[in-house]
Design an enzyme around this catalytic site. Structure first.
Site, short mmCIF file in Angstrom:
data_model
loop_
_atom_site.label_atom_id
_atom_site.label_comp_id
_atom_site.label_asym_id
_atom_site.label_seq_id
_atom_site.Cartn_x
_atom_site.Cartn_y
_atom_site.Cartn_z
CE LYS A 20 -0.62 0.55 5.25
NZ LYS A 20 -1.71 0.37 6.32
CG ASP A 102 -0.45 3.73 7.57
OD1 ASP A 102 0.57 3.75 8.68
OD2 ASP A 102 -1.65 3.01 7.71
CD GLU A 160 -3.12 -0.68 18.66
OE1 GLU A 160 -3.83 -0.82 17.28
OE2 GLU A 160 -2.55 -0.13 18.71
CG ASN A 233 -4.93 1.39 8.12
OD1 ASN A 233 -4.31 1.42 7.82
ND2 ASN A 233 -5.53 2.76 9.43
CG HIS A 369 -6.26 26.59 -38.63
ND1 HIS A 369 -7.74 27.20 -38.19
CD2 HIS A 369 -5.74 27.30 -39.35
CE1 HIS A 369 -7.42 29.01 -38.61
NE2 HIS A 369 -6.23 28.64 -38.94
CB ALA A 386 -6.29 24.63 -42.20
N GLY A 429 -1.30 25.72 -51.68
CA GLY A 429 -1.92 24.53 -51.16
C GLY A 429 -2.72 23.26 -52.17
NE ARG A 446 -3.49 23.43 -57.00
CZ ARG A 446 -2.87 24.60 -55.89
NH1 ARG A 446 -2.97 24.38 -54.55
NH2 ARG A 446 -3.02 25.90 -56.74
#
Ligand code: UD1
Ligand code: MG
Length: 461
Positions: A20, A102, A160, A233, A369, A386, A429, A446
């Site tokens: 733990k 702990d 205890e 605990n 973007h 973009a 572009g 292109r």
């Protein structure tokens, strides 16, 4: 003063495969907090008793200067754990701090105050204390050892929960699991502890009964802040403890001059540094070794991990920054993602839905973007349109792209790395760029646009 931290227990109430004390609070194992408090007290010699998952516990704190002792039966009880470290203190004529691992909310100042208290009792009452136990008054003491004292303030015994009578259960003063013992008296008494009839464990708390029977003087020391004595605990205790640590950190940074909007939703890890006048909005997480420069604004929902921000940086909402460095006055987001050692130059703007990976970006760069920039070097003043994608991976290897200064990368271009694009070049572009582009050139790649007469949609009737 020497110190022993007890971390060998099985922690069965945690219902975990892990020890733990390795469960984390704001990214650090629970035991780390105890260790820091002990290190910042006056203890000059620190040991940790390990047992259950000993190797894992050692590994989690191996970089710290501590020694380890091994408890062979991690169900032996807290006295058995302390006995495991006896070689460290059996011939030591001084005080020994013993602390449960702990109790992550303990403050170093309280440990110092406990030690000072022993010296003051000596000085003003001429009484040598054999032990001091840290206590707190809890409205609901369930689960803790109840501290029973005589009229002088000596601890008669600590009972205890499992062994307590109906009357003892009503006692609100509880044991915080932090003790300072005079080592010669401890070694004399600890071996007289008998196993509990209920659990078979050796309870360290039973040493107080033995000391009392021998006429040794002991005292309780009350924690200034009752939260400090909390023992973790269960997982729910862990959640509560984490919240306390979180609020302490937030309060610290607010007092240093930083604004926190809706602090109940902000998480700042212990190693993070805010340089002042930082403004943080809700749902922000700053973690790891992060440094936020003066005057930065961290918008809602941002996550910053192991990163450094210069001064005046603005993170618009929901941006994620990991292992990166952002220079002064840059503006990031909303919804940007920077990762793997990015460097973003001064006054650059990385905008909506832009992902940047392992790239060095110069000053005044704009990528505002929907772009992916991976393994790239981009010079000052360049504009990334973009939808630009740096294709850095051919399925086997990653390649780098270098883009010069003052360049213009048109929207929706695909830059296929390895690639060099010169200063003041211009990429039209929609281009797929597979060849280096010299300084000052225009690249266009292109298909030609064709216009087919009358082939559009039919007119609506
Ligand atoms: C203990 C105290 C209780 C106190 C509470 C404060 C005893 C018997 N009881 O109870 O009076 O109010 O802490 O939080 O000490 N450990 C070992 N070896 C073992 C058992 C435990 O090293 O055999 C270590 C654990 O790893 C843990 C610490 O000792 O860090 C305390 O053990 P835990 O089981 O949590 O004790 P509590 O029941 O909380
Ligand atoms: Mg406990």
């Amino acid at each position: 003063m020497k110190a022993v931290i007890l971390s060998a227990g099985v922690g069965s109430r945690f219902r975990s495969e892990k020890n733990k004390v390795l469960h984390t609070i704001l990214g650090k194992p629970m035991i780390w907090y105890v260790l820091q408090a002990v290190k910042n007290s006056s203890a000059e010699n620190i040991a940790i008793v390990v047992g259950h998952m000993a190797q894992e516990v050692k590994k989690a704190i191996e970089s710290e200067a501590v020694s380890f002792y091994y408890q062979s039966n991690p169900k032996g009880g807290t006295a058995d754990a302390l006995i495991a470290s006896a070689d460290m203190w059996r011939s030591y004529d001084g005080y020994l701090l013993v602390i449960n691992a702990d109790t992550p909310l303990i403050k170093s100042q309280t440990l110092k105050n406990m030690e000072r208290f022993i010296h003051m009792v000596k000085e003003y009452e001429n009484v040598t204390l054999s032990a001091v136990v840290l206590t707190g008054f809890l409205p609901d003491p369930t689960g803790y050892g109840r501290v029973i004292k005589d009229s002088e303030g000596n601890v008669i015994k600590i009972t205890e929960e499992k062994e307590a009578s109906f009357e003892e259960k009503k006692v609100n003063e509880v044991n915080g699991g932090v003790y300072i013992f005079y080592a010669p008296h401890l070694i004399e008494c600890i071996f007289h502890i008998k196993p509990s009839e209920k659990t078979g464990e050796l309870y360290l708390t039973d040493v107080f009964k033995i000391m009392y029977q021998r006429g040794y003087k002991t005292r309780t020391f009350m924690a200034e802040d009752a939260s400090e004595i909390m023992g973790v605990n269960t997982r729910w205790d862990l959640a509560i403890a984490e919240n306390v640590v979180r609020l302490r950190i937030l309060q610290y940074w607010a007092e240093k001059g930083n604004t926190l909007h809706q602090p109940e939703s902000i998480w700042i890890d212990p190693d993070v540094v805010l340089e002042g006048d930082v403004e943080i909005y809700s749902d922000v997480t700053l973690s790891g070794k992060t440094k936020i420069g003066r005057g930065c604004v961290i918008g809602r929902g941002c996550v910053v991990i192991n990163s450094t921000l210069g001064s005046g940086v603005v993170l618009e909402p929901y941006s994620i920054i990991k292992d990166s460095r952002i220079m002064d006055d840059a503006r990031i987001g909303p919804f940007a993602h920077l990762r793997n050692e990015c460097v973003i130059g001064e006054k650059s703007e990385i905008g909506n839905f832009v992902e940047v990976k392992k790239s060095a970006i110069g000053k005044d760069v704009k990528a505002k973007h929907l772009a992916y920039i991976g393994d790239a070097h981009i010079g000052d003043g360049t504009n990334i349109g973009a939808g630009v994608v740096f294709a850095n991976f051919d399925g086997k290897k990653k390649y780098e792209a270098h883009v010069g200064s003052g360049a213009f990368i048109g929207s929706n271009s695909l830059l296929v790395a390895p690639l060099k694009i010169g200063d003041f070049s211009y990429i039209a572009g929609g281009s797929v760029v597979t060849k280096d582009v010299p300084d000052g050139d225009l690249a266009i790649a292109r298909p030609q646009l064709r216009l087919l007469k009358g082939k559009g949609r039919e007119k609506l009737k």
